[in-house]
Scaffold this motif. Structure first.
Motif, PDB file in Angstrom:
ATOM      1  N   SER A   1      13.634 -52.005  51.411  1.00 46.27           N
ATOM      2  CA  SER A   1      13.665 -51.400  52.335  1.00 46.27           C
ATOM      3  C   SER A   1      12.230 -51.020  52.926  1.00 46.27           C
ATOM      4  CB  SER A   1      14.058 -49.955  51.681  1.00 46.27           C
ATOM      5  OG  SER A   1      13.193 -49.204  50.996  1.00 46.27           O
TER       6      SER A   1
ATOM      7  N   GLU B   1      21.219 -60.989  44.179  1.00 47.94           N
ATOM      8  CA  GLU B   1      21.134 -60.167  45.306  1.00 47.94           C
ATOM      9  C   GLU B   1      19.582 -59.399  45.093  1.00 47.94           C
ATOM     10  OE1 GLU B   1      24.424 -57.505  44.851  1.00 47.94           O
ATOM     11  OE2 GLU B   1      22.810 -55.957  44.656  1.00 47.94           O
TER      12      GLU B   1
ATOM     13  N   SER C   1      27.786 -56.704  58.831  1.00 46.88           N
ATOM     14  CA  SER C   1      28.322 -56.005  57.823  1.00 46.88           C
ATOM     15  C   SER C   1      29.213 -56.453  56.931  1.00 46.88           C
ATOM     16  CB  SER C   1      28.343 -54.537  58.453  1.00 46.88           C
ATOM     17  OG  SER C   1      27.208 -54.148  59.100  1.00 46.88           O
TER      18      SER C   1
ATOM     19  N   GLU D   1      30.755 -55.401  62.306  1.00 48.54           N
ATOM     20  CA  GLU D   1      29.607 -54.612  62.832  1.00 48.54           C
ATOM     21  C   GLU D   1      28.449 -55.556  62.709  1.00 48.54           C
ATOM     22  OE1 GLU D   1      27.533 -50.342  61.817  1.00 48.54           O
ATOM     23  OE2 GLU D   1      28.080 -51.746  60.084  1.00 48.54           O
TER      24      GLU D   1
ATOM     25  N   SER E   1      13.711 -44.912  57.642  1.00 57.56           N
ATOM     26  CA  SER E   1      13.750 -45.908  56.644  1.00 57.56           C
ATOM     27  C   SER E   1      14.997 -46.698  56.563  1.00 57.56           C
ATOM     28  CB  SER E   1      13.594 -45.208  55.030  1.00 57.56           C
ATOM     29  OG  SER E   1      13.751 -46.335  54.246  1.00 57.56           O
ATOM     30  N   ASP E   2      15.001 -47.664  56.354  1.00 56.51           N
ATOM     31  CA  ASP E   2      16.265 -48.848  56.418  1.00 56.51           C
ATOM     32  C   ASP E   2      16.042 -49.932  55.236  1.00 56.51           C
ATOM     33  OD1 ASP E   2      18.840 -49.435  56.825  1.00 56.51           O
ATOM     34  OD2 ASP E   2      18.487 -49.844  59.084  1.00 56.51           O
ATOM     35  N   GLU E   3      17.235 -50.572  54.931  1.00 63.23           N
ATOM     36  CA  GLU E   3      17.120 -51.605  54.024  1.00 63.23           C
ATOM     37  C   GLU E   3      17.663 -53.029  54.543  1.00 63.23           C
ATOM     38  OE1 GLU E   3      18.789 -51.343  50.182  1.00 63.23           O
ATOM     39  OE2 GLU E   3      20.713 -51.833  51.119  1.00 63.23           O
TER      40      GLU E   3
ATOM     41  N   MET F   1      15.802 -52.864  38.920  1.00 58.75           N
ATOM     42  CA  MET F   1      15.133 -51.692  39.823  1.00 58.75           C
ATOM     43  C   MET F   1      13.883 -51.519  39.886  1.00 58.75           C
ATOM     44  SD  MET F   1      17.637 -48.655  38.401  1.00 58.75           S
ATOM     45  CE  MET F   1      17.001 -47.555  39.197  1.00 58.75           C
TER      46      MET F   1
ATOM     47  N   ALA G   1      17.485 -56.570  47.236  1.00 62.72           N
ATOM     48  CA  ALA G   1      17.532 -55.366  48.506  1.00 62.72           C
ATOM     49  C   ALA G   1      15.990 -54.834  48.665  1.00 62.72           C
ATOM     50  CB  ALA G   1      18.398 -54.289  47.937  1.00 62.72           C
TER      51      ALA G   1
ATOM     52  N   LEU H   1      19.965 -56.130  52.586  1.00 60.78           N
ATOM     53  CA  LEU H   1      20.259 -56.688  51.300  1.00 60.78           C
ATOM     54  C   LEU H   1      20.887 -58.213  51.270  1.00 60.78           C
ATOM     55  CD1 LEU H   1      21.812 -56.585  48.469  1.00 60.78           C
ATOM     56  CD2 LEU H   1      23.896 -55.773  49.954  1.00 60.78           C
TER      57      LEU H   1
ATOM     58  N   ARG I   1      25.076 -56.114  61.446  1.00 57.97           N
ATOM     59  CA  ARG I   1      23.900 -55.382  60.543  1.00 57.97           C
ATOM     60  C   ARG I   1      22.683 -55.601  61.004  1.00 57.97           C
ATOM     61  NH1 ARG I   1      24.903 -53.286  55.353  1.00 57.97           N
ATOM     62  NH2 ARG I   1      26.342 -52.347  56.687  1.00 57.97           N
TER      63      ARG I   1
ATOM     64  N   ASN J   1      13.712 -52.650  46.106  1.00 55.44           N
ATOM     65  CA  ASN J   1      14.483 -51.608  45.698  1.00 55.44           C
ATOM     66  C   ASN J   1      15.262 -51.968  44.497  1.00 55.44           C
ATOM     67  OD1 ASN J   1      13.855 -49.773  47.437  1.00 55.44           O
ATOM     68  ND2 ASN J   1      15.433 -50.260  48.914  1.00 55.44           N
TER      69      ASN J   1
ATOM     70  N   LYS K   1       9.308 -52.433  50.797  1.00 55.46           N
ATOM     71  CA  LYS K   1       9.613 -51.975  49.259  1.00 55.46           C
ATOM     72  C   LYS K   1      10.538 -52.625  48.564  1.00 55.46           C
ATOM     73  CE  LYS K   1      10.446 -47.681  46.816  1.00 55.46           C
ATOM     74  NZ  LYS K   1      11.855 -48.044  46.551  1.00 55.46           N
TER      75      LYS K   1
ATOM     76  N   LYS L   1      20.795 -53.933  66.087  1.00 54.18           N
ATOM     77  CA  LYS L   1      21.471 -53.186  64.767  1.00 54.18           C
ATOM     78  C   LYS L   1      22.672 -52.341  65.326  1.00 54.18           C
ATOM     79  CE  LYS L   1      21.276 -50.473  60.681  1.00 54.18           C
ATOM     80  NZ  LYS L   1      21.585 -51.060  59.494  1.00 54.18           N
TER      81      LYS L   1
END
Lengths: 528, 457
Positions: free
Chosen positions: B187, B183, B373, B387, B199-201, B39, B185, B203, B389, B152, B150, B405
């Protein structure tokens, strides 16, 4: 839950020797000052018996292993093995210590100290009487404390032939009801009745604690199909066979729905007024501010909930109260504990009820060991893993909306024109973007506040997806039911019903999770 | 608990001596896993967890005769070498005697001339720890590269599985498999004119068997780029669209449809397409051909022989939209009077002739799904829904590309594959799940274009 005519699941005697060996390891692991050592062991034994129209099946499964853990103030190091001899465990401890030393030599980071709670600190927390009653009065760091789930009819004792008789009776009852509702025997193409009984033993030991738990997990599933259409009934929880009794009358709605699905129309995508059932309400809670309130997701900068918690901004109306509770030992009015319950999590934290969202305002997140330290928030009993061979994350247990004050009858009248959504088909979280996906197997139409019995499938003939922006949905909750929604009288039960469910962390790491809550009416729901 | 009380040879001998048994299959797996959870910590990476796992799975499937004509019993059970052997075999036999199956027999004869297949990455097989260190360095570089988005978190799992398969006909088959998962992630945040920070991310996840099929830097780059697109988004307008889906989605859709080509479905009365049927009735786009291929280099289900002892060769299931094969193991083949065939392997979908770029221009408005999603696929109905994503909407009349989205998409293979088109470029995909000890693989077009898919915003 009273204990009249009940027994408790004991700590298996064949594991007593291993427990003594494991108890020597934490101090061995704490080779350097500031290191925190602990050991987790699990043995999950399950037997699945199934009957369908062609055969009867048995599958026995056991997963067993120990996880040796050292936290060096920065990283949680784990060494996991299923070779449980004393010599090998000591060898694995040495391998683990060497790994931690190597990492320590490379890292220049300032380490976080961890103070191990003793029993005095643990008992200062507000604990469920079901937990408190099983802790000895003079408990010390070396006292083996055992928590055993209560049950009436031991699910481990019936012979396979007795169980198969019961499962075959369910098959016959499905066929009888199918005939009653107009499904020809040739059109009832597949029927399955499956019973799962599992004994799950967990053991956590550190320098202040030596505790174990034995859970009995029982589930019964009946699946009926006609061509490609499929309906399901399920029952389950922690306890005895009393938790998975299913009557012919309880199978009737499943078969009636199967008949209705054969001629079901397709939903026109759009916005609707929808009454969700306990299980689908549970999926909403789980995907909305369940996953978003997982501490490790917050600590990794991956959840908007952490920012909203700090700002205090409202994300729902007065009906938007969500709890997570691993200490549900009486599941609504069912004679068992809820599916996602336990006495302590897999990092040794005792189970407690926790408010995640209080009338639209976010509370502190659920945590595992490392995320509580990283975020500087209280530990909660949410450290869970798929198995001893998998890593630990902050995970949900039983997640649900608080109960309201309406009856089911009143809520159906309040729907006016809309749909009932009682049958789930999965879901997905979006903690950072705050989107939500809740899958619905099918819908039942409501016209003028009355059920029409007409079912609807998705726009392409499959499942229906409810989507939206989570705060919009939580601000659109119109009303919620009582726990005992079929009665006007005040609720006797303390916790809403939580059904059998499972949960992934994004797309993997599957764990058991209870899924439930009250009936809940939401307006302006996007369905497609 | 003590150490080893018996070995595999003793187990095989003990099983051979049991006269109640008409057959048995043993699968013995040793595995080693290394896992790291990384992280972001201000300007550096920090390791949240670092794990090493050693494990063994030994599973026996026993078949017993029942005192009923044409019926037999079966049960499977995990065995522990640390516990006495005889009671464990007794328990398996006792369980099998309680069950009731239509009779069948393991195939006669031993599989011969088995090919040497590529199932484990040589570097991982030799030095898993070294690969872990090397990939950690590469992930650190990819994660900490200066970008608008950024970083994560990331996860990196490596594992090596050594399998030995035995059965009562004398078969012995050994192979290893490597597995890699990562994986990433990222944001993206920005300040709105109102002063509010949003903000959103994004993955991204990826499984593979071989390091060469595992593009860490590319995956991290793509994740960061898509994270940067997550804020200038809008919901889709409700309607029907041509929809581009990628290999991950195609793999799930085709595998679901392929389940209707199995003898298991036929026997149990589940939806089944027999030889001669059209896979998608009336299809007139790129006509689909499907092969089950257990021989692909580093496929997720590459194996030379099945546990029942049947040599696994590529099996053509569908040729130009016409069903030409049925996947049947020995058991279900015998039940249905069919010759047993291949049941393992990756689903291989024939390529088309298009490029992704041409697909984006195939209609006035084309929706390209970058990520669902959670795609729900019903293999019985052949329907799918999720959904959205993240997606791109190519508005070819206004020559604009909008980022989408939210909202959901629902489709039916029977309807949306009728005019499907595929890219010429093919890719390999792998997936491993807790629900199955093996993996599922796909080799086929990188992108597919489905027609007339229902979308609600």
């Amino acid at each position: 839950m009273g204990l009249t005519q009940q027994s408790r699941a004991l700590f298996p005697s064949d594991l007593l020797g291993l427990r003594e060996t494991l108890a020597t390891l934490p101090r061995l692991l704490e080779e350097e000052q500031g290191w925190y050592g602990s050991v987790y062991f699990e043995r999950k034994t399950s037997r699945v018996l199934a009957a369908n129209l062609k055969n009867t099946q048995i599958s026995d499964s056991t997963t067993m292993g120990a996880v040796l853990r050292v936290f060096n103030g920065e990283t949680l190091f784990e060494q996991a093995t299923d070779e449980l001899s004393s010599d090998n465990l000591k060898t694995q401890a040495k391998v683990l210590i060497a790994r931690v030393r190597e990492a320590d030599a490379l890292s220049k980071k300032i380490k976080t100290s961890y103070r191990t709670p003793n029993w005095q600190a643990r008992l200062a927390l507000k604990l469920d009487p079901e937990i408190l009653s099983q802790i000895p009065k003079q408990v010390t760091a070396t006292t083996p404390v055992h928590f055993g789930i209560a049950f009436q009819n031991d699910p481990r004792t019936p012979s396979p032939s007795e169980t198969f008789d019961r499962l075959k009776k369910i098959l016959e009852e499905c066929k009888e009801v199918a005939k009653e509702v107009g499904i020809d025997s040739t059109d009832l193409t597949y029927v399955l009745a499956r019973q799962t009984v599992a004994e799950e033993v967990g053991l956590f030991i550190d320098r202040e604690t030596n505790m174990s738990q034995t859970l009995l997990r029982v589930a019964l599933v009946a699946i009926t199909m006609s061509g490609a259409e499929r309906t399901v009934s399920k029952k389950g929880g922690l306890g005895g066979l009393e938790a998975i009794q299913i009557s012919k009358d309880e199978l009737r709605p499943q078969i009636k729905d199967l008949q209705a699905l054969r001629g079901a129309q397709r939903l026109v995508p759009g916005r609707y007024r929808v009454l969700f059932g306990p299980v689908t309400t549970g999926v909403i809670a789980h995907e909305a501010f369940g996953h978003s309130q997982e501490g490790d997701t917050c600590a990794r900068g991956r959840s908007m909930a952490w920012d909203l918690y700090k700002s205090g901004e409202k994300v729902g109306n007065k009906n938007a109260t969500i709890l997570n509770n691993p200490a549900i030992f009486a599941n609504a009015t069912e004679p068992c504990a809820a599916w996602g319950s336990y006495y302590f999590d897999e990092e040794g934290w005792l189970a407690q009820e926790q408010l995640l969202l209080d009338q639209g305002v976010l509370c502190s997140p659920m945590t595992n060991f490392t995320s509580a330290l990283q975020l500087g928030v209280p530990r909660t009993a949410n450290g869970k893993r798929e198995s001893w061979a998998n890593g630990v994350y902050a995970r949900q247990t039983n997640t649900y909306f608080s109960a309201g004050d309406k009856t089911l009858k009143q809520l159906i009248e309040d729907v006016g024109d809309g749909y009932l959504a009682f049958h789930p088909a999965g879901g997905m979280e979006d903690p950072k973007g705050m989107g939500i996906q809740v899958g619905l197997a099918y819908l039942e139409e409501v016209k003028g506040g009355k059920r029409t019995g007409r079912l609807f499938k998705g726009p392409a003939g499959g499942e229906i997806q409810m989507t939206g922006y989570t705060p919009d949905i939580l601000n659109s909750i119109v009303a919620k039911s009582k726990i005992e929604a079929d009665q006007d009288a005040p609720d006797r039960a303390t916790h809403p019903f939580n059904d059998v469910g499972g949960c992934g962390k994004y797309h993997k790491e599957l764990v058991q999770a209870g899924c439930g809550g009250p009936y809940m009416l939401i307006e302006n729901v996007v369905l497609g | 608990m003590s150490t080893l009380r018996w070995n595999i040879e003793q187990l095989k001998t003990a099983l051979e001596k049991r006269e109640e048994l008409k057959g048995w299959i043993l699968i013995h797996e040793h595995f080693k896993r290394r896992e790291r959870y990384l992280m972001h910590d201000h300007t550096t990476l920090t390791m949240d967890q670092d794990r090493e796992v050693h494990g063994e799975n030994l599973r026996v499937r026993v078949m017993v005769l029942l005192p009923k004509n044409g019926r037999q019993g079966e049960a499977s059970r995990k065995l522990f070498t640390s516990e006495p052997l005889a009671p464990q075999i007794d328990a398996a036999i006792e369980a099998a005697l309680q069950t009731d199956y239509q009779e069948w027999s393991l195939p006669e004869g031993l599989p011969k001339n088995l090919p040497q297949l590529k199932t484990a990455d040589p570097k991982m097989a030799e030095d898993l720890e070294g690969v872990m260190k090397e990939l950690t360095v590469r992930i650190s570089g990819a994660a900490l590269k200066a970008r608008k988005a950024k970083f994560n978190s990331a996860e990196l799992f490596l594992s090596l599985h050594d399998f030995e398969v035995y059965n009562s006909r004398g078969m012995i088959y050994r192979y290893s498999q490597s597995r890699i998962y990562t994986e990433a992630a990222f944001s993206f945040s920005k300040k709105l004119s109102s002063g509010e920070m949003v903000s959103d991310e994004f993955l991204n996840t990826r499984w593979a068997v071989a390091l060469d099929d595992f593009p860490i830097e590319g995956l991290f780059e793509e994740t960061a780029e898509r994270a940067e697109q997550t804020l200038d988004v809008q919901k889709p307008e409700s309607g029907r669209y041509p929809v581009i889906v990628d290999a991950e989605v195609l793999g799930q859709l085709i595998a679901a449809q392929a389940s209707q080509l199995s003898a298991t479905n036929s026997y149990h009365g589940l939806p089944f397409l027999k030889q001669g049927d059209e896979l998608f009735a009336g299809a007139k786009g790129d006509l689909v051909s499907i092969t089950l291929d257990p021989s692909l280099d580093y496929g997720a289900d590459t194996v030379a022989v099945s546990e029942q002892g049947l040599v696994q060769n590529p099996l053509k299931l569908v040729e130009q939209n016409r069903v030409v094969g049925t996947s049947a193991d020995q058991q279900f083949g015998e039940y249905l009077g069919m010759k047993p065939t291949t049941v393992r392997g990756a689903v291989v979908l024939s390529p088309g002739s298009m490029t992704r770029e041409k697909m984006t221009q195939a209609a006035p408005r084309v929706l390209e799904i970058l990520q669902f999603s959670s795609l729900v696929v019903d293999p019985n109905r052949g329907t799918f829904s999720s959904e959205i994503r993240l997606a791109r909407l190519f508005d070819n009349e206004n020559k604009s590309v909008k980022i989408i989205k939210g909202g959901s998409l629902s489709g039916s293979l029977k309807e949306n594959m009728l005019e499907a088109r595929f890219t010429q470029n093919c890719v390999m995909r792998a997936n491993f799940s807790a629900l199955s000890s093996g993996g599922s693989g796909y080799f086929g077009p990188e992108f597919g274009l489905l027609s007339n898919v229902s979308v609600v915003g």
